[in-house]
Design an enzyme around this catalytic site. Structure first.
Site, PDB file in Angstrom:
ATOM      1  N   GLY A   9      -5.558  -9.316   1.886  1.00  0.00           N
ATOM      2  CA  GLY A   9      -4.157  -8.947   2.050  1.00  0.00           C
ATOM      3  C   GLY A   9      -3.596  -8.546   0.696  1.00  0.00           C
ATOM      4  O   GLY A   9      -3.289  -9.412  -0.124  1.00  0.00           O
ATOM      5  N   VAL A  10      -3.510  -7.251   0.433  1.00  0.00           N
ATOM      6  CA  VAL A  10      -3.020  -6.766  -0.862  1.00  0.00           C
ATOM      7  C   VAL A  10      -1.517  -6.542  -0.749  1.00  0.00           C
ATOM      8  O   VAL A  10      -1.052  -5.704   0.009  1.00  0.00           O
ATOM      9  CB  VAL A  10      -3.751  -5.480  -1.301  1.00  0.00           C
ATOM     10  CG1 VAL A  10      -5.146  -5.803  -1.800  1.00  0.00           C
ATOM     11  CG2 VAL A  10      -3.821  -4.446  -0.182  1.00  0.00           C
ATOM     12  N   GLY A  12       0.525  -5.914  -3.451  1.00  0.00           N
ATOM     13  CA  GLY A  12       1.103  -5.192  -4.571  1.00  0.00           C
ATOM     14  C   GLY A  12       1.455  -6.112  -5.716  1.00  0.00           C
ATOM     15  O   GLY A  12       2.087  -5.694  -6.688  1.00  0.00           O
ATOM     16  N   GLY A  13       1.052  -7.378  -5.636  1.00  0.00           N
ATOM     17  CA  GLY A  13       1.284  -8.344  -6.697  1.00  0.00           C
ATOM     18  C   GLY A  13      -0.001  -8.668  -7.435  1.00  0.00           C
ATOM     19  O   GLY A  13      -1.101  -8.307  -6.997  1.00  0.00           O
ATOM     20  N   MET A  35       0.508  -5.209   4.259  1.00  0.00           N
ATOM     21  CA  MET A  35       1.387  -5.518   5.385  1.00  0.00           C
ATOM     22  C   MET A  35       2.831  -5.185   5.029  1.00  0.00           C
ATOM     23  O   MET A  35       3.339  -5.692   4.026  1.00  0.00           O
ATOM     24  CB  MET A  35       1.335  -7.013   5.728  1.00  0.00           C
ATOM     25  CG  MET A  35       0.037  -7.522   6.228  1.00  0.00           C
ATOM     26  SD  MET A  35       0.111  -9.345   6.390  1.00  0.00           S
ATOM     27  CE  MET A  35      -0.229  -9.840   4.695  1.00  0.00           C
ATOM     28  N   CYS A  99       5.962 -17.438   8.517  1.00  0.00           N
ATOM     29  CA  CYS A  99       5.336 -16.147   8.226  1.00  0.00           C
ATOM     30  C   CYS A  99       3.828 -16.305   8.064  1.00  0.00           C
ATOM     31  O   CYS A  99       3.050 -15.490   8.568  1.00  0.00           O
ATOM     32  CB  CYS A  99       5.948 -15.537   6.961  1.00  0.00           C
ATOM     33  SG  CYS A  99       5.244 -13.936   6.507  1.00  0.00           S
ATOM     34  N   GLY A 123      -4.102 -13.961  -1.784  1.00  0.00           N
ATOM     35  CA  GLY A 123      -3.889 -14.418  -3.149  1.00  0.00           C
ATOM     36  C   GLY A 123      -3.128 -15.718  -3.241  1.00  0.00           C
ATOM     37  O   GLY A 123      -2.429 -15.952  -4.236  1.00  0.00           O
ATOM     38  N   CYS A 195      10.428 -14.022   1.319  1.00  0.00           N
ATOM     39  CA  CYS A 195       9.565 -12.850   1.192  1.00  0.00           C
ATOM     40  C   CYS A 195      10.239 -11.547   1.604  1.00  0.00           C
ATOM     41  O   CYS A 195      10.110 -10.536   0.932  1.00  0.00           O
ATOM     42  CB  CYS A 195       8.292 -13.069   2.006  1.00  0.00           C
ATOM     43  SG  CYS A 195       8.560 -13.570   3.717  1.00  0.00           S
TER      44      CYS A 195
END
Length: 372
Positions: A9-10, A12-13, A35, A99, A123, A195
């Site tokens: 699950g990327v 962007g962090g 996502m 979530c 992550g 989030c």
């Protein structure tokens, strides 16, 4: 460990970026899946597109396939409607817990499998191992970043299919690995808050869905000391945003929220961060979720957290026939808040947890008896 494809699950962090990096270095067949859980509401604060670009750049740098899916519809139905209902009821929910259960380890896992993956990775700062024939959820090694609190609703099926590649690392090491690998997210600021809200005023956001309903702010003795915009905008122990001026006969000390009467639309306050009205020794919960599938016993001792990053507190847990918990702490606890989660630990292992339903805080008990 399976040799099949694993989808990360990327987000962007930096954390998910390094999770993907470590899996690539381990020779795994890796792909990234981004996502989007929230549609841009026109406020200009939605970071989804920026995060997506960063996730694309990371996958490009690592040479792995990139996929993107919009789960906003599922998020609204599975998380956000519950979030609003809890606030309407005067409780303070934790949407990140829901979530993880409903989106990241259910909808996301299903989508990853549809893309041919056997396993998923995220992550999160947590660890998974198998011991005594069952999967265990363990704290992340970095105590300041441990996210097992938010993952306590996971069960055996999810843990069997999940890896947390950075769970054994301190945050500083994650940053170092990202920098040395020239990942474009290596210096990116960590996201904070809920989030889907991003960097914006929480009360202003909530007011879009729960219109202001002004009412009185009173002391626990009943003295009117101000006016609020809506009791659901406040949480126990809160100091900010009360805007209470000087009160005759009272010292010039800060005021704190110590209770909410939703039916009467009254917010109760007291002075002092350690007000006795904020303390409780016992909480009752909704039916609990157990990572192992069942509690260790009907009565046992362990430690618990009633909020993220709280120090572990020793307690005794009794499990009712209906699955609800009675948790009695060895020492009184401050601002235990209905709607939040109580999460239980045995050393490094997260046993599970439940949503807090009520406490024996004196004002909460009085309001409950008054409504009965």
């Amino acid at each position: 460990m399976s040799g099949g494809r694993i989808i990360v699950g990327v987000s962007g962090g930096v954390d998910s970026s390094v999770a993907a990096l470590l899996l690539v270095r381990a020779g795994r067949d890796v792909a990234g899946l981004f996502m989007q859980n929230w549609e841009d509401d026109g406020s200009g604060d939605c970071r989804a597109e920026d995060d997506r670009r960063d996730a694309v750049a990371v996958c490009g740098r690592l040479g792995i396939p990139f996929f993107s899916r919009n789960f906003a519809k599922e998020y609204w139905a599975g998380v956000f409607e519950h979030f609003l209902a809890e606030y309407r009821a005067g409780r303070t929910p934790n949407p990140d817990v829901l979530c993880n259960r409903e989106i990241k380890f259910k909808t996301f896992l299903d989508e990853a499998r549809a893309l041919g993956a056997e396993r998923i990775a995220t992550g999160h700062y947590a660890r998974v191992d198998r011991h005594g024939g069952r999967w265990r959820l363990l704290r992340g090694v970095d105590a300041g970043k441990d996210q097992s609190y938010f993952l306590h609703q996971l069960g055996q099926a999810q843990l069997a299919a999940t890896e947390f590649p950075i769970g054994h690392l301190p945050k500083a090491e994650v940053r170092r690995l990202a920098r040395e690998a020239a990942l474009p997210t290596h210096a990116k600021k960590d996201s904070t808050g809920i989030c889907f809200i991003g960097e914006r005023d929480f009360r202003g956001f909530l007011a879009q869905y729960l219109p202001a309903r002004r009412g009185e702010i009173r002391t626990v003795e009943g003295q009117r000391v101000g006016e609020h915009e809506g009791v659901f905008y406040y949480t126990l122990g809160q100091r900010e945003g009360l805007q209470i001026g000087g009160v005759r006969g009272r010292p010039a000390a800060p005021w704190y929220v110590v209770g909410k009467d939703v039916a009467a639309n009254v917010l109760y306050v007291d002075q002092g961060s350690d007000s006795p009205w904020l303390h409780s020794s016992t909480l009752m919960s909704e039916p609990a979720h157990w990572v192992a599938g069942a509690p260790p016993a009907t009565r046992f001792e362990c430690t618990a957290k009633t909020r993220y990053r709280q120090a572990d507190e020793p307690c005794t847990v009794r499990v009712g026939d209906d699955g609800r918990l009675a948790v009695r702490f060895d020492a009184p606890q401050r601002a235990v808040t209905p709607g939040q989660s109580v999460v239980l630990y045995a050393g490094e292992e997260c046993l599970g947890g439940a949503v807090i339903e009520s406490t024996d805080a004196p004002l909460e008990r009085q309001l409950r008896e008054r409504a009965a």
